[in-house]
Enzyme design. Structure first.
Site, PDB file in Angstrom:
ATOM      1  N   CYS A 131      38.683  36.809  41.835  1.00 56.29           N
ATOM      2  CA  CYS A 131      38.044  37.817  42.688  1.00 56.29           C
ATOM      3  C   CYS A 131      36.525  37.624  42.687  1.00 56.29           C
ATOM      4  O   CYS A 131      35.962  36.969  41.817  1.00 56.29           O
ATOM      5  CB  CYS A 131      38.418  39.229  42.251  1.00 56.29           C
ATOM      6  SG  CYS A 131      37.411  39.920  40.928  1.00 56.29           S
ATOM      7  N   CYS A 154      40.587  34.933  36.789  1.00 55.05           N
ATOM      8  CA  CYS A 154      40.556  35.774  37.984  1.00 55.05           C
ATOM      9  C   CYS A 154      39.622  35.167  39.021  1.00 55.05           C
ATOM     10  O   CYS A 154      38.491  34.808  38.704  1.00 55.05           O
ATOM     11  CB  CYS A 154      40.089  37.182  37.612  1.00 55.05           C
ATOM     12  SG  CYS A 154      40.051  38.317  39.014  1.00 55.05           S
ATOM     13  N   CYS A 165      34.343  39.923  39.530  1.00 54.19           N
ATOM     14  CA  CYS A 165      34.249  39.585  38.104  1.00 54.19           C
ATOM     15  C   CYS A 165      33.102  38.601  37.837  1.00 54.19           C
ATOM     16  O   CYS A 165      32.826  37.718  38.650  1.00 54.19           O
ATOM     17  CB  CYS A 165      35.551  38.957  37.619  1.00 54.19           C
ATOM     18  SG  CYS A 165      36.929  40.101  37.465  1.00 54.19           S
TER      19      CYS A 165
END
Length: 194
Positions: A54, A52, A57
């Site tokens: 983003c 991920c 995280c």
């Protein structure tokens, strides 16, 4: 052809992806504290494992992606160090519980019963010493790595490297997860039968 030599994604996938072990039933996650680490039991195999991009995280030092999977919340139990856990952002849909001493996110939990992923906890399986966890399947929120400081000129090579690893890059979640979210919303709105 794009040169992907030297492109690093995450330590758990940079040298190839380990397959899941049939019958694997979970393990114990631990934070990075050398004394009195937080320990969390995950008593089931994870699902929807992915890298991920983003900015929310937790990522290990030097990684441009996190690696995160989900497990039913009833399969997760804090064994030791609960007093060291704090919620990163109580207003976020995923309430990420991190160790206040080392900063590692031990699990993320959704408390909103109306959220499409309510009942699932988000975990970083690289925090476990056990092998056999579900293998990463895709890359989510790939463009978001730019928000964390990755030079946009690197994106073509990063996407190419993700594909070499068998991790299809998306700028949202994978199509099956996006379909699950849309189905949940359609059922709540009455557009689909519940």
């Amino acid at each position: 052809m794009v040169d992907t030599s030297g492109v690093k994604i995450h330590p758990a996938v940079d040298n190839g992806i380990k397959p899941a072990q049939p019958g694997f039933a979970g393990g114990t996650l631990h934070c990075k504290c050398s004394t009195n680490p937080v320990r969390v039991a995950v008593r089931a195999q994870t699902a929807h494992n992915h890298v991920c991009g983003c900015t929310k995280c937790w990522k290990p030092e030097g990684a441009i992606f996190s690696q995160v999977a989900v497990v039913g919340r009833d399969a997760l139990e804090v064994l030791e160090g609960a007093e060291k856990l704090e919620i990163v952002n109580a207003e976020a849909p995923i309430q990420r519980h991190r160790c206040r001493d080392c900063g590692v996110h031990m699990y993320g939990r959704i408390e909103n019963r109306d959220h499409p992923f309510y009942g699932l906890d988000f975990v970083h399986t690289e925090l476990s010493d056990e092998d056999g966890w579900s293998a990463p399947e895709f890359a989510a929120f790939v463009s978001s790595i730019i928000e964390s400081g990755v030079d946009p000129s690197r994106m073509e090579a990063i996407r190419a490297r993700l594909r070499e690893l068998g991790l299809e890059p998306y700028d949202a979640l994978s199509p099956p997860l996006m379909d699950a979210i849309a189905t949940h919303i359609a059922k709540r709105s009455g557009a689909l039968a519940a």
